[in-house]
Design a protein around this motif. Structure first.
Motif, PDB file in Angstrom:
ATOM      1  N   ALA A 113      47.258   5.001  17.551  1.00 14.04           N
ATOM      2  CA  ALA A 113      46.982   6.305  18.158  1.00 14.04           C
ATOM      3  C   ALA A 113      48.138   7.245  17.869  1.00 14.04           C
ATOM      4  O   ALA A 113      49.303   6.864  17.950  1.00 14.04           O
TER       5      ALA A 113
ATOM      6  N   PHE B 151      42.734   8.444  16.687  1.00 11.26           N
ATOM      7  CA  PHE B 151      42.501   7.106  17.225  1.00 11.26           C
ATOM      8  C   PHE B 151      41.849   6.259  16.151  1.00 11.26           C
ATOM      9  O   PHE B 151      40.730   6.542  15.723  1.00 11.26           O
TER      10      PHE B 151
ATOM     11  N   THR C  55      44.727  12.694  20.987  1.00 10.75           N
ATOM     12  CA  THR C  55      44.638  11.530  21.856  1.00 10.75           C
ATOM     13  C   THR C  55      45.228  11.891  23.204  1.00 10.75           C
ATOM     14  O   THR C  55      46.082  12.782  23.308  1.00 10.75           O
TER      15      THR C  55
END
Length: 705
Positions: free
Chosen positions: A173, A215, A472
């Protein structure tokens, strides 16, 4: 034994700093009080909506009489209702209230208002992690997850979450938007050098190309999994060679929380000490981590990565990869008061609230001019009044945090717009994700459109700060841009995206309260799940908003929209009779609703920017939120000293009640941050306090002191 010794060292350090154990439950005057723990819920409780009875009409069906509060508790495991518990009780001191089983599998009771600990005796070796609920003025339901004795669970804010860690799934991430080419290089290198397979985040099925987000999910041999430190470090090396060495990469594994966001957990935690021992507060750039604090965390084999603006709060990272040990250590220190809270810094992908493909498929005909919804919300009259008063050009500023915009776009020509990146820093000609920032341009168009190709915004003359959001969600990263906005004097911000929350963390709770206390009005799109917003404390409203006929209610977790101190906005559409009604797009799409909904705006088939060069119709709560934020900015342009409470009460009390004949408009108490001099109008779960009326809001703004 090592953990016990480390605990004694930490207590000794705290004693040297003058710190004592502090209770977890902190009451703040004028704010909703949250219990120290709360329920773990599922996306769909399966509870039937109660039908009106002959004795009590629909408008009164869910209004609690007298001092009693109706409470409903459901126990679940793996999405299934757990029936036949030996006992489910609410405990407050020496008092115990037995909940009676109901046909739907829930347990119900009528109790005095207050905070209760929930206890249950369950067959099969299952247990309920200690949780508390607060019985409020309205009937509500809670859904708790039960766990096996050796099953790990997370405490995140007021919630307890049973988890099924997928140790075969690695997640990479990044808060920065990942260009498809870089993400593809990373996935290819991970496959070639480590044998990891790229999978889709939602379905966890093999895929050829990563999604356009920060992600990336990679599947490993489940026999190795996250416990294999060497392979985890190998993935970090691969990421560096793929061009990610300068990013603050998070590498962890998926917490399989069912429908609650599939977040990633790694070694990183957010921790606040048991009391403000060091006196540290203020912007993180000016904060210093005392040596005593570094030694304190060194005792549990963790490093301090950075301080947080919250006093004595830090981002820490454990050095080993034994996540079960991390959970045990943090849980024990919270229980002893060494930590006020200690919660994993969960990371989830951020999703837009507009599905462009659906809209383009729906609207094949001529788009509706943007002036139609603007006229319905009286925007032209509002601006005529501002011009007549000589105040149309008075500076007013608001921000949108979204995918960014393209400065060279003709839709921005002549508009006072400032571009910022995902950290809140001012940038030059382009603050946008790659590929083109479709969602960010759509949001910009409804708020500040300059008339190009017929795209008009509700407030094109005001200053618009367009902030590119992170791709994210991690609590410490998500709130970074807000520090810079406050520092530059921006006091109105609109958010039209949804972090895939698994729980509402304690640091985010502190940040919302501190931002609102600093005078920031946070406007949030309600979301388009056609569900009810679960309350921040985990409770689920059982009020009626339509004749149910026994249909099943589904709840959705969106704590930022459900928070009592944000201004939450839904969307309406024009019905066949020419009047506004609840926006129901079909196929599971429609405005989320609930106790937390404050306003609605007519934001359907709205002509706005498709990208930086084209226009197309769109709709949804993503467009409704910036309409309200821009109107709030116009109010503050007239009255710069207006408080959050004054602006919130003005917008809600000036809203137009639609579908006034429906019996579901109820008189409730004043919400959080409400001007006490303004009467509180009736509330509807689908429409909040009514539909935005721009002209009426401006007229009432002129009456403010």
């Amino acid at each position: 034994m090592a953990d016990h010794k480390a605990r004694r060292r930490i207590v000794a350090v705290l004693a040297a700093l003058g710190a004592g154990a502090v209770g977890i439950l902190v009451r703040r005057k004028g704010r909703p009080t949250k219990p120290p723990w709360g329920p773990a819920g599922t996306a769909d409780s399966g509870l039937p909506e109660e039908r009106p009875t002959a004795e009590r009409p629909a408008a009164e069906q869910d209004v609690t009489d007298g001092d009693g509060r109706n409470v409903r508790v459901t126990l679940v495991r793996d999405g299934e209702v757990v029936r036949g518990a030996k006992a489910v009780e609410l405990v407050a001191g020496a008092e115990r209230a037995q909940l009676e089983p109901a046909p739907d599998g829930s347990y119900r009771a009528r109790v005095a208002p207050g905070t209760y600990r929930v206890e249950a005796r369950i067959d099969g070796g299952l247990r309920l992690v200690p949780v508390s609920i607060t019985a409020r003025a309205e009937p509500a339901a809670w859904t708790f997850a039960v766990v096996a004795p050796d099953e790990p669970y997370l405490r995140v804010g007021s919630e307890v979450l049973a988890i099924r860690p997928r140790l075969d799934l690695f997640v990479v991430a990044s808060p920065r938007p990942l260009e498809p080419e870089r993400a593809q290089r990373l996935a290819g290198a991970a496959r070639q050098e480590l044998g990891l397979e790229l999978v889709d985040h939602d379905r966890l099925q093999p895929t050829e190309r990563p999604a356009a987000s920060g992600f990336i999910v990679l599947r490993d041999d489940p026999k190795r999994g996250w416990a294999d430190r060497e392979r985890a470090e190998g993935l970090r090396r691969v990421a560096a060679t793929a061009g990610f060495d300068g990013d603050d990469l998070r590498i962890g594994f998926i917490v399989d929380a069912g429908e609650r966001g599939r977040p990633m957990v790694d070694r990183r935690y957010l921790v606040r000490l048991g009391r403000d021992a060091t006196g540290q507060s203020g912007p993180r750039a000016e904060a210093r981590v005392p040596d005593e604090v570094r030694k304190l965390f060194d005792g549990i084999d963790a490093d301090v990565l950075r301080p947080l603006p919250e006093p004595d709060a830090y981002v820490v990272e454990f050095r080993d990869r034994d996540f079960r040990r991390h959970l045990r250590v943090v849980e024990s220190y919270v229980a002893e008061g060494v930590f006020r809270y200690g919660e994993p810094s969960l990371v989830s992908p951020v999703v837009d609230l507009v599905d462009l493909g659906l809209y383009l498929a729906q609207y094949q005909g001529a788009p509706q001019p943007a002036s139609v919804p603007l006229q319905r919300m009286e925007a032209p009259d509002a601006w005529a009044a501002l011009v007549a008063a000589g105040t149309a050009g008075v500076p007013g500023t608001f921000a949108t945090v979204d995918r960014g915009v393209v400065a060279a776009s003709p839709f921005l020509a002549g508009v006072d717009v400032e571009l910022r990146d995902w950290q809140g820093a001012v940038v030059g000609g382009h603050a946008a994700t790659t590929p083109a920032p479709l969602h960010g341009m759509q949001v910009f168009g409804v708020a500040s459109g300059n008339g190009h190709q017929g795209v008009w915004g509700v407030a094109p003359n005001l200053r618009h700060v367009a902030v590119q959001r992170s791709d994210t969600f991690g609590p410490e990263v998500f709130w970074d841009p807000f520090d810079e906005l406050v520092a530059s004097g921006v006091r109105i911000v609109s958010l039209s995206f949804k972090p895939n929350f698994t729980g509402w963390d304690s640091h985010s709770e502190w940040r919302v309260n501190s931002l609102v206390d600093a005078g920031m009005l946070i406007v949030v799109a309600a979301g388009n799940d056609r569900s009810r917003l679960r309350n921040v404390d985990g409770s689920q409203s059982t009020r009626l908003d339509a004749t149910s006929n026994g249909i099943t209610i589904t709840w959705v977790d969106f704590p930022l929209a459900a928070h009592p101190r944000t201004l939450t906005v839904g969307s309406t559409q024009l019905g066949a009779d020419g009047e506004e009604q609840y926006w129901d797009f079909g196929s599971g799409r429609g405005t989320n609703r609930g106790d937390a909904l404050d306003l609605c705006a007519l934001a359907t088939n709205y002509l706005t920017c498709l990208d930086d060069v084209n226009a197309a119709p769109a709709e949804g709560t993503s467009l409704a939120a910036p309409l309200v934020a821009a109107t709030a900015a116009a109010v503050r342009a007239l009255r710069p000293a207006a408080t959050v409470a004054q602006v919130k009460a003005l917008l809600c009390s000036s809203a137009r009640r639609i579908r006034a004949g429906e019996p579901f408009w109820l008189a409730l108490g004043a919400p959080a941050d409400w001007d006490p001099t303004v009467p509180v109008p009736a509330h509807h779960l689908r429409y909040g306090y009514g539909q935005l009326d721009v002209a009426e809001a401006i007229a009432r703004a002129n009456l403010l002191p």
